[in-house]
Motif scaffolding. Structure first.
Motif, PDB file in Angstrom:
ATOM      1  N   ASP A 122      -5.676  11.938 -14.566  1.00 36.15           N
ATOM      2  CA  ASP A 122      -6.137  11.112 -13.449  1.00 36.15           C
ATOM      3  C   ASP A 122      -5.003  10.144 -13.144  1.00 36.15           C
ATOM      4  OD1 ASP A 122      -7.453   9.538 -11.630  1.00 36.15           O
ATOM      5  OD2 ASP A 122      -9.067   8.918 -12.974  1.00 36.15           O
ATOM      6  N   ASP A 123      -4.423  10.237 -11.949  1.00 31.09           N
ATOM      7  CA  ASP A 123      -3.252   9.434 -11.588  1.00 31.09           C
ATOM      8  C   ASP A 123      -3.621   8.425 -10.499  1.00 31.09           C
ATOM      9  OD1 ASP A 123      -1.993  11.172 -13.314  1.00 31.09           O
ATOM     10  OD2 ASP A 123      -1.016  12.341 -11.736  1.00 31.09           O
ATOM     11  N   ARG A 124      -3.183   7.184 -10.662  1.00 33.00           N
ATOM     12  CA  ARG A 124      -3.475   6.127  -9.688  1.00 33.00           C
ATOM     13  C   ARG A 124      -2.218   5.308  -9.396  1.00 33.00           C
ATOM     14  NH1 ARG A 124      -9.079   4.766 -10.297  1.00 33.00           N
ATOM     15  NH2 ARG A 124     -10.104   6.631 -11.131  1.00 33.00           N
ATOM     16  N   ALA A 125      -2.202   4.706  -8.217  1.00 34.70           N
ATOM     17  CA  ALA A 125      -1.138   3.772  -7.846  1.00 34.70           C
ATOM     18  C   ALA A 125      -1.791   2.524  -7.269  1.00 34.70           C
ATOM     19  CB  ALA A 125      -0.191   4.396  -6.826  1.00 34.70           C
ATOM     20  N   PHE A 126      -1.359   1.361  -7.752  1.00 32.69           N
ATOM     21  CA  PHE A 126      -1.891   0.080  -7.308  1.00 32.69           C
ATOM     22  C   PHE A 126      -0.751  -0.800  -6.810  1.00 32.69           C
ATOM     23  CE2 PHE A 126      -4.548   1.738 -10.651  1.00 32.69           C
ATOM     24  CZ  PHE A 126      -5.840   1.562 -10.181  1.00 32.69           C
ATOM     25  N   GLY A 127      -1.066  -1.671  -5.861  1.00 34.16           N
ATOM     26  CA  GLY A 127      -0.088  -2.627  -5.370  1.00 34.16           C
ATOM     27  C   GLY A 127      -0.515  -4.042  -5.719  1.00 34.16           C
ATOM     28  N   LEU A 128       0.438  -4.857  -6.158  1.00 32.72           N
ATOM     29  CA  LEU A 128       0.183  -6.276  -6.420  1.00 32.72           C
ATOM     30  C   LEU A 128       0.624  -7.060  -5.190  1.00 32.72           C
ATOM     31  CD1 LEU A 128      -0.568  -8.680  -8.204  1.00 32.72           C
ATOM     32  CD2 LEU A 128       1.740  -8.581  -9.188  1.00 32.72           C
TER      33      LEU A 128
ATOM     34  N   GLY B 155       0.954 -12.480  -0.730  1.00 33.07           N
ATOM     35  CA  GLY B 155       0.891 -12.705   0.709  1.00 33.07           C
ATOM     36  C   GLY B 155       0.834 -11.361   1.414  1.00 33.07           C
ATOM     37  N   GLU B 156       1.752 -11.135   2.343  1.00 29.88           N
ATOM     38  CA  GLU B 156       1.821  -9.856   3.042  1.00 29.88           C
ATOM     39  C   GLU B 156       2.825  -8.904   2.397  1.00 29.88           C
ATOM     40  OE1 GLU B 156       2.604 -10.555   7.141  1.00 29.88           O
ATOM     41  OE2 GLU B 156       0.637 -11.446   7.535  1.00 29.88           O
ATOM     42  N   ARG B 157       3.411  -9.324   1.292  1.00 27.58           N
ATOM     43  CA  ARG B 157       4.381  -8.495   0.591  1.00 27.58           C
ATOM     44  C   ARG B 157       3.741  -7.823  -0.620  1.00 27.58           C
ATOM     45  NH1 ARG B 157       8.541  -7.393   3.524  1.00 27.58           N
ATOM     46  NH2 ARG B 157       9.741  -6.976   1.629  1.00 27.58           N
ATOM     47  N   VAL B 158       4.357  -6.732  -1.067  1.00 29.26           N
ATOM     48  CA  VAL B 158       3.944  -6.058  -2.296  1.00 29.26           C
ATOM     49  C   VAL B 158       4.959  -6.421  -3.371  1.00 29.26           C
ATOM     50  CG1 VAL B 158       3.430  -3.863  -3.408  1.00 29.26           C
ATOM     51  CG2 VAL B 158       2.930  -4.161  -0.975  1.00 29.26           C
ATOM     52  N   ALA B 159       4.518  -7.176  -4.368  1.00 34.16           N
ATOM     53  CA  ALA B 159       5.428  -7.643  -5.411  1.00 34.16           C
ATOM     54  C   ALA B 159       5.706  -6.569  -6.452  1.00 34.16           C
ATOM     55  CB  ALA B 159       4.854  -8.881  -6.091  1.00 34.16           C
ATOM     56  N   ALA B 160       4.750  -5.652  -6.633  1.00 31.57           N
ATOM     57  CA  ALA B 160       4.917  -4.617  -7.656  1.00 31.57           C
ATOM     58  C   ALA B 160       3.985  -3.452  -7.366  1.00 31.57           C
ATOM     59  CB  ALA B 160       4.633  -5.182  -9.050  1.00 31.57           C
ATOM     60  N   ILE B 161       4.389  -2.293  -7.828  1.00 30.46           N
ATOM     61  CA  ILE B 161       3.551  -1.098  -7.817  1.00 30.46           C
ATOM     62  C   ILE B 161       3.271  -0.735  -9.271  1.00 30.46           C
ATOM     63  CG2 ILE B 161       3.466   1.372  -7.309  1.00 30.46           C
ATOM     64  CD1 ILE B 161       3.155  -0.230  -4.812  1.00 30.46           C
ATOM     65  N   LEU B 162       2.007  -0.478  -9.585  1.00 28.77           N
ATOM     66  CA  LEU B 162       1.626  -0.077 -10.937  1.00 28.77           C
ATOM     67  C   LEU B 162       1.149   1.371 -10.892  1.00 28.77           C
ATOM     68  CD1 LEU B 162       1.295  -1.182 -13.857  1.00 28.77           C
ATOM     69  CD2 LEU B 162      -1.100  -1.612 -13.291  1.00 28.77           C
ATOM     70  N   LEU B 163       1.841   2.239 -11.610  1.00 33.89           N
ATOM     71  CA  LEU B 163       1.514   3.659 -11.671  1.00 33.89           C
ATOM     72  C   LEU B 163       0.863   3.955 -13.018  1.00 33.89           C
ATOM     73  CD1 LEU B 163       4.969   4.950 -10.371  1.00 33.89           C
ATOM     74  CD2 LEU B 163       2.903   4.558  -9.003  1.00 33.89           C
ATOM     75  N   ILE B 164      -0.295   4.607 -12.989  1.00 32.87           N
ATOM     76  CA  ILE B 164      -1.012   4.923 -14.223  1.00 32.87           C
ATOM     77  C   ILE B 164      -1.407   6.394 -14.208  1.00 32.87           C
ATOM     78  CG2 ILE B 164      -3.017   4.414 -15.672  1.00 32.87           C
ATOM     79  CD1 ILE B 164      -3.100   1.634 -14.446  1.00 32.87           C
TER      80      ILE B 164
END
Length: 241
Positions: free
Chosen positions: A64-70, A73-82
């Motif tokens: 099961d693969d997921r991608a999350f954005g932190l 504001g209106e920017r994405v500071a990080a992407i978390l891939l699990i």
């Protein structure tokens, strides 16, 4: 004009891409029960994946693969891939994956025995879009749509742990260079270009993942994700070659 229209379309689709905001502290991914660090994390996309054993000759493990954005504001500071193996699957596995660093990347092999897998990694600066395209091709289309909000340069800090019965869990934080890493004492003797605190955070992540993989509950508590300066205002620099 065309670029202006494209960016307008991007702003319109941001709401739909980030509609699934993660409000709960803990959620299920495969067999893992994952507790996110503090912050405004939003799910970007999900995919069914698999890990091939011996190129598929010895079987495969569905994930099961997921991608999350932190969001910052209106920017994405990080992407978390699990990526997590699913529950109820037992496959006797002899992991042959290597865990070796390079002159520009850190790697630490903490596997219990030869058949297991446990590797923590940290890189120097990367071109964010080029790296995501290579790292998660199945989920890249949705992530590419976020390009105007993503940091152009980032660092990857990751860990993977798997036991010899087919349980596997992989976590990869692709963060703006201002990511602070571990608040504890930074590691020494890391490759040039790798932030020693990022290497220390990767080691902490590997310990947390190992606790999840070798537990009945599968609970994973991801270490805190903090930034030394605003992710949207930090100098980006140039990626590693």
């Amino acid at each position: 004009m065309a670029r202006s229209l494209a960016f307008t379309s991007y702003l319109i689709c941001m709401g739909s891409l980030f509609a699934a905001q993660i409000n709960a502290a803990t959620f299920e991914i495969g067999r893992a029960s994952v507790e996110m660090p503090a912050g405004e994390w939003k799910q970007v996309t999900a995919s069914e994946g698999e890990v091939l054993l011996d190129g598929g000759a010895s079987g495969r493990i569905p994930t099961d693969d997921r991608a999350f954005g932190l969001m910052h504001g209106e920017r994405v500071a990080a992407i978390l891939l699990i990526s997590s193996s699913k529950g109820g699957i037992v496959v006797k596995t002899n992991w042959m994956n290597s865990c070796a660093g390079t002159k520009i990347s850190y790697a630490s092999n903490t596997a219990y025995h030869l058949n297991g897998l446990a590797c923590a990694r940290a890189t120097g600066r990367l071109n964010t879009i080029a790296y995501l395209k290579r790292a998660v091709p199945k989920m890249f289309r949705e992530l590419e749509a976020l390009e105007p909000a993503l940091p152009p340069i980032s660092r990857s800090v990751s860990a993977v742990v798997a036991n010899d019965y087919g349980t596997m869990l992989y976590v990869n934080l692709v963060a703006a260079p201002a990511f602070a890493g571990s608040p504890e004492k930074p590691l020494e003797n890391v490759p040039a270009g790798v932030n020693p605190r990022h290497a220390a955070w990767a080691d902490r992540l590997a310990v947390a993942i190992r606790d999840s993989v070798y537990s009945l509950s599968g609970k994973l508590v991801i270490p805190s994700v903090e930034f030394s300066t605003s992710p949207s205002s930090a100098k980006q620099g140039t990626p590693s070659k």
